[in-house]
Design a protein around this motif. Structure first.
Motif, PDB file in Angstrom:
ATOM      1  N   LEU A  37     -50.688  47.294  58.762  1.00 36.53           N
ATOM      2  CA  LEU A  37     -51.201  48.191  57.772  1.00 36.53           C
ATOM      3  C   LEU A  37     -50.703  47.779  56.443  1.00 36.53           C
ATOM      4  O   LEU A  37     -49.713  47.520  56.090  1.00 36.53           O
ATOM      5  N   ASN A  41     -51.846  52.003  49.092  1.00 35.57           N
ATOM      6  CA  ASN A  41     -53.350  51.887  48.988  1.00 35.57           C
ATOM      7  C   ASN A  41     -54.068  50.613  48.164  1.00 35.57           C
ATOM      8  O   ASN A  41     -54.684  50.622  47.427  1.00 35.57           O
ATOM      9  N   ASP A  42     -53.543  49.521  48.494  1.00 35.52           N
ATOM     10  CA  ASP A  42     -53.700  48.103  48.204  1.00 35.52           C
ATOM     11  C   ASP A  42     -54.409  47.473  49.011  1.00 35.52           C
ATOM     12  O   ASP A  42     -54.935  45.959  48.781  1.00 35.52           O
ATOM     13  N   VAL A  43     -55.443  48.214  49.999  1.00 33.76           N
ATOM     14  CA  VAL A  43     -56.071  47.384  50.996  1.00 33.76           C
ATOM     15  C   VAL A  43     -57.267  46.488  50.561  1.00 33.76           C
ATOM     16  O   VAL A  43     -57.512  45.315  50.828  1.00 33.76           O
ATOM     17  N   GLU A  44     -57.876  47.420  49.378  1.00 29.49           N
ATOM     18  CA  GLU A  44     -58.767  46.366  48.877  1.00 29.49           C
ATOM     19  C   GLU A  44     -58.540  45.172  48.231  1.00 29.49           C
ATOM     20  O   GLU A  44     -59.381  44.014  48.075  1.00 29.49           O
ATOM     21  N   GLN A  71     -61.294  44.590  59.071  1.00 31.97           N
ATOM     22  CA  GLN A  71     -60.448  45.694  58.326  1.00 31.97           C
ATOM     23  C   GLN A  71     -61.277  47.049  58.833  1.00 31.97           C
ATOM     24  O   GLN A  71     -62.344  47.281  58.755  1.00 31.97           O
ATOM     25  N   ASP A  74     -56.897  51.187  55.999  1.00 30.57           N
ATOM     26  CA  ASP A  74     -56.174  50.895  55.333  1.00 30.57           C
ATOM     27  C   ASP A  74     -55.204  49.520  56.494  1.00 30.57           C
ATOM     28  O   ASP A  74     -54.292  48.810  56.097  1.00 30.57           O
ATOM     29  N   ARG A  75     -55.984  49.170  57.746  1.00 28.16           N
ATOM     30  CA  ARG A  75     -55.486  48.327  58.415  1.00 28.16           C
ATOM     31  C   ARG A  75     -56.451  46.960  58.420  1.00 28.16           C
ATOM     32  O   ARG A  75     -57.613  47.080  58.317  1.00 28.16           O
TER      33      ARG A  75
END
Length: 209
Positions: A37, A41-44, A71, A74-75
């Motif tokens: 996870l 909010n930094d998944v991008e 992806q 957010d995972r």
């Protein structure tokens, strides 16, 4: 945060060890595929890379090189590629300036001396100071940028005289307990994330189009 949660937190870096985000491991850690996870909010910032490096924030396991295979929100699902040199984490260094104090352990001087840091890693620190410290001498150094200030025992590795009369010292941490290691590691990782270039993810995405 519980000790169990802390053990499952990771710093996610790109393939050249630039910090991307924090992540929390979900599910078992012993399989070939890891479920992560991505926090804050930094998944991008993570998803635009093909290969990333995981560094545990709470344990001493070696860094892992992984490939992103999927992806969802957010995972991300990560396939393990290789275990990396454990020294990679210890040598991960962040530039940071703070004023602090040192105290003698084996030196002949007394009292305390002011110094100014140059950078910090999980394994040591470099600082500017006055003359009078010797290579291999041990001292205590206050680290004020951790969640709670800590006093760590250090040993001087080398010194270099500068033109302004100051000296640059490089020291390594010695005799650290596990709690001290975790505290310094969290501080280094947090500073790494704060210092990351804001456009790092976008630059990388342009390269892989």
């Amino acid at each position: 945060m519980s000790e169990r949660q802390e053990e499952r937190l990771y710093l996610l870096l790109d393939s050249v060890n630039n910090p991307l985000a924090r992540g929390q491991l979900e599910g078992p850690s012993n399989g070939q595929i890891l479920q992560m996870l991505v926090l804050d909010n930094d998944v991008e910032k993570v998803a635009c890379h093909e290969v990333i490096v995981l560094m545990s924030m709470g344990t001493n396991e070696p860094p892992l090189q992984c490939r992103i295979v999927r992806q969802r929100g957010d995972r991300v699902a990560l396939e393990k590629i290789a275990s990396l040199d454990p020294d990679l984490r210890r040598n991960l260094r962040v530039p940071i300036k703070f004023d602090t104090f040192i105290y003698p352990v084996t030196g002949r001087w007394r009292g305390r001396r002011p110094v100014q840091s140059i950078d910090l890693s999980c394994g040591g620190v470099a600082f500017y100071g006055d003359d009078g410290l010797e290579v291999e001498e041990k001292l205590e150094l206050v680290i004020p940028v951790t969640e709670q200030p800590v006093i760590l025992r250090c040993q001087i590795l080398r010194k270099q005289e500068l033109r302004n009369g100051k000296l640059l010292y490089a020291v390594k941490f010695v005799d650290m307990c596990e709690d001290e290691e975790v505290t310094v590691r969290e501080a280094v990782f947090s500073i790494q994330l704060e210092n990351r270039p804001h456009a790092a993810g976008n630059d990388n995405r342009e390269e892989h189009r």
